[in-house]
Structures are given as structure tokens and as C-alpha cells.
Design a protein around this motif. Structure first.
Motif: not given
Length: 461
Positions: A33, A52, A102
Motif C-alpha cells: 500500500q 494502490k 490495500s
């Protein structure tokens, strides 16, 4: 004030005031992330800084939410309805996007509820939370085009541009060509679907690790009832009621049944709607052979047929002289059986066709009985019409597709209860069902738009 959900910005979702900002680089669930700017310099929504590693965008979340909202649905284990979810809509959707993109999203337990089946037993449904339904819809929309390219045209259940009516229509065409039918019922399919075999099928079409990660989390999510009792799946089953479950079920049966039958018996015809399957054969001997082979195949896939509900049926009609005890089967709420049929010239013959099944009729009349609307003496007939017209419209649209006149029985029962209501409400009828019935028929002729079925000619009482 409650947010206007129709006016959310197309540029993206806002950040949640409860979602902690992501600082630096963090390892979560084997994905990286990166730093994510949460706001623009003016304090507005960030629309372009989606850096991301999991390619789930804010637009995907927003589209998934709109789909879930249109489908409505009950609250999950957190008792949060769609209306409650929308009170903090931007925060909720941003939080979901942040976690899904994430790799840190974990589904909550699925609420287990029971509904009654026709045979008196209970069917268990798993209801995800609103937030989890949005998450599942994201992945379903992502995978569906890929899986659709593989599915066979004989599969109709829960697929884009396919419907139950199309499946029933195809069976109607098939019974004109084939004399015999195998009416199959897979026992507790959604509860017994093997996780191992499902993931093996997914491996053939999905390379993304994050997709397989989320699918695994969903099928392994715990089940919890309203009393707080929680249990875990032992390597089998997916909640019947989950957004992504029908897609996974179709993939499983695509390999467990559809492709196998096409390779093993290429000359046979079948129609499948989710786990409801009809196989057509041209002889009793062939039907018995195929049924035995299907039992063995499903056993290899860790499934089994419901022996009480699975049967061989003879599609008896004119010019079909074989004798066989079972000549009727139900499919998707319709009953297929020998029926008087007329040609274009008006000549009558014995055909084989479908109409609303007796089980469906009984289910509808049970709704009348439980409502006890004949006791609603404190309201006028327009209130009853407002209450039942949406249901009546749905019944006519679905069951009236084939032999609509067969709906007369349920509307006669409905009218009988209307007459009982009129006798209880108006003293001028003096407890005379005959007078109340005549009043109702006159009302139907004068105001045919009051009830939906009156517009289709169902005015006899």
C-alpha cells in the motif's frame, strides 16, 4: 441532514473521517500500500491519486453500490439497512475502497436466516451486510465478463441478458422433440459446494492473487445467527444469498456438469438454471443410463442428488403411446404436463406444455391467508388495492407468461376474500355473500383499473 445519494461526485469518493490516513509504505495481505493523498489542496475529493497495488478504483466501488441499492435486500448481521448505510454514504464507500484496494478488507460474519420450503423443511440463507454486498459486487462485476465467455448457452440462471422465462421457453421447445425428461434436484448444493474444487476451477481463469484472496475470504467467512451463535464452514458451501455466490455456483457447475455432459453425451439437450437442471432424452433406457452416470459424476464432485425429488418423466402427448406413471414435472414455478391444446385452425389435441404450478398457486394463496385482509374493515377497498397491486402485477408478469388463464384459480380465491371483507365492512349486504359478490362484479366493470388483474379480464367472483 441526510446525504443526497443521487448527487455524489463522479470524480470519486470522499475520505472517511474515521479511516486513518496511510503513511508511507505498509505491507498488508501480501500487497503493498503506497502513500495516498486523501484530499486536494482545497479540501475537496481526491480523484487521481489512486496509487494502490490492487486495481480497485473508486468508480468500481461507486458502480457496485448503485447495483446493490437497485437490488435492495435485507440487513445483515449488523442490522444496518441500505437507508442507514446511506446516512454516511461517502465515508462508508471511501472506507471500503481504501481497505479493498490495500488488501486489508475482511468480510464480517454472514447472517443466517431460515425460510420455509414447500415440503415443510427449512432452507438456510446467508445474508451479508450492506457493505459486504457492495464489496462482493465489485468482484462480481470484475469477474463476470471473463466467466461469461466460458459459460454454455444452456445455462440461464443469474446471468446477464438471460432469464427464467427464457429457460422455461427452451424447455417448452425441447419437450416437443424429446419424449423423456430427467428432472434433477441437487441436494443442498450451496451448502455442499467444495471449496477445493471451486478454487481449482477459479485457477483456470483467474491469475490475480488478490482476486483469489478475496474469494477465499468470502467462502470461508463465518456464519452467525440472530442469537449470536457462530460457526465456520468446513471446506464446503457458500452463502445462498451472497452477491457473488451465484457466479461461483455457475462456475462450479460449468465444470461439474455442463461441460462433462456435453463431452460424455454430446447428443443430449439440457437446460440449467443455477442448480435446477432438466435433461432431455429420447428413450426411457437412455434416461436411466444418463441418470446413473450423472449420479456418479456428482459424487466425484462431492455432491449428490435428492432421490425423492429427482425423477424420470415421460412427456406424454398425442402420438406418444408409451405408458409411464410419471408424466408431470415442475420447473421454475411452472408445471409441465399433458394439456389440451388447439391448433391455429381451432382443432384440439393433447399437447405437452406448462402453466403455473400447483405449488406456486398454494404459495400465493397462503399470502392471502396470512394477510387476513378480509378483516381489514377499518379501511376501504382502495387500501387493499394499493397493498396487493404490486404483488399481483409481479405474479401476472411472471406466471402469466404461459397460459395466463390458469391464474383464474388464485384470483377467484382473492375475490372470495374480498367478498368476505365487503360483508364484514358494509351492513347493507346483511351477511349476504351473493349481494356482496354482485357489488364486487359491478365495481370491477365500472372501475377496471382499481386492481391490476381486473385489467386482464379476471373479474369473475
Amino acid at each position: 441532514m441526510r446525504l443526497n445519494t443521487d448527487d455524489l461526485y463522479d470524480v470519486g469518493l470522499s475520505r472517511s473521517s474515521e479511516e486513518a490516513p496511510v503513511m508511507g509504505v505498509e505491507r498488508r495481505a501480501e500487497v503493498t500500500q503506497l502513500r495516498l493523498p486523501l484530499t486536494t489542496p482545497k479540501g475537496g475529493r481526491a480523484s487521481g491519486a489512486e496509487t494502490k497495488s490492487i486495481p480497485i478504483t473508486k468508480q468500481m466501488i461507486w458502480k457496485a453500490y448503485k447495483k446493490v441499492r437497485s437490488n435492495k435486500g435485507a440487513a445483515g448481521i449488523d442490522e444496518e439497512t441500505i437507508a442507514m448505510y446511506e446516512e454516511r454514504l461517502e465515508d462508508n464507500l471511501y472506507m471500503l475502497w481504501n481497505r479493498m484496494s490495500s488488501g486489508s478488507y475482511f468480510p464480517p460474519p454472514v447472517l443466517e436466516v431460515e425460510i420455509s420450503k414447500d415440503d415443510g423443511r427449512k432452507r438456510k440463507l446467508g445474508i451479508p451486510t450492506v457493505n459486504d454486498r457492495v464489496a462482493q459486487q465489485v468482484l462480481k462485476s470484475y469477474l463476470e465478463p471473463r466467466f461469461e465467455a466460458e459459460f454454455l448457452p444452456q445455462s440461464y440462471g443469474y446471468r446477464p441478458l438471460k432469464s427464467a422465462h427464457q429457460a422455461v421457453e427452451q424447455v417448452r421447445k425441447n419437450v416437443k422433440r424429446y419424449h423423456w425428461v430427467i428432472d434433477m434436484d441437487i441436494s443442498s448444493f450451496f451448502d455442499r459446494m467444495s471449496h477445493e474444487l471451486l478454487l481449482k476451477a477459479i485457477e483456470r481463469h483467474v491469475q490475480e492473487k488478490w482476486v483469489k484472496m478475496y474469494i477465499t475470504r468470502w467462502i470461508e467467512a463465518p456464519i452467525e445467527d440472530r442469537k449470536g451463535n457462530k460457526r465456520y464452514r468446513n471446506g464446503e458451501g457458500t452463502p445462498q444469498g451472497g452477491v457473488i455466490s451465484p457466479l461461483l455456483a455457475n462456475l462450479f457447475l460449468h465444470y461439474a456438469f455442463d461441460r462433462w455432459l456435453g463431452k460424455t453425451y454430446p447428443g443430449l439437450c439440457f437446460v440449467r438454471y443455477a442448480d435446477d437442471i432438466i435433461v432431455h432424452c429420447n428413450s426411457q433406457t437412455k434416461a436411466e443410463e444418463v441418470l446413473e452416470a450423472i449420479k456418479n459424476r456428482l459424487g466425484e464432485c462431492r455432491l449428490q442428488l435428492n432421490e425423492k425429488k429427482t425423477r424420470i418423466v415421460y412427456c406424454k402427448k398425442d402420438h406418444r403411446k408409451d405408458k409411464f406413471k410419471t408424466v408431470q414435472f415442475d420447473f421454475l414455478g411452472f408445471s409441465f404436463q399433458p394439456r389440451p391444446t388447439s391448433t391455429k385452425d381451432g382443432e384440439m389435441f393433447l399437447g405437452y406444455d406448462c402453466a403455473i404450478s400447483r405449488k406456486s398457486e398454494n404459495r400465493i394463496t397462503e399470502i392471502f391467508r396470512k394477510s387476513e385482509f378480509h378483516r381489514w374493515t377499518g379501511c376501504d377497498i382502495t387500501h387493499i388495492a394499493k397493498e396487493f397491486n404490486p404483488k399481483i402485477s409481479g405474479w401476472i408478469n411472471y406466471y402469466g407468461k404461459f397460459r395466463i388463464h390458469k391464474l383464474m384459480r388464485i384470483f377467484r380465491i382473492f375475490h372470495w376474500r374480498l367478498i368476505k371483507w365487503a360483508v364484514k365492512r358494509y351492513k347493507r349486504f346483511g351477511d349476504s355473500m351473493h349481494k356482496a359478490g354482485r357489488w364486487l362484479r359491478n365495481l370491477a366493470h365500472s372501475y377496471p383499473g382499481l386492481f391490476v388483474h381486473w385489467q386482464y379480464g379476471f373479474i369473475g367472483a
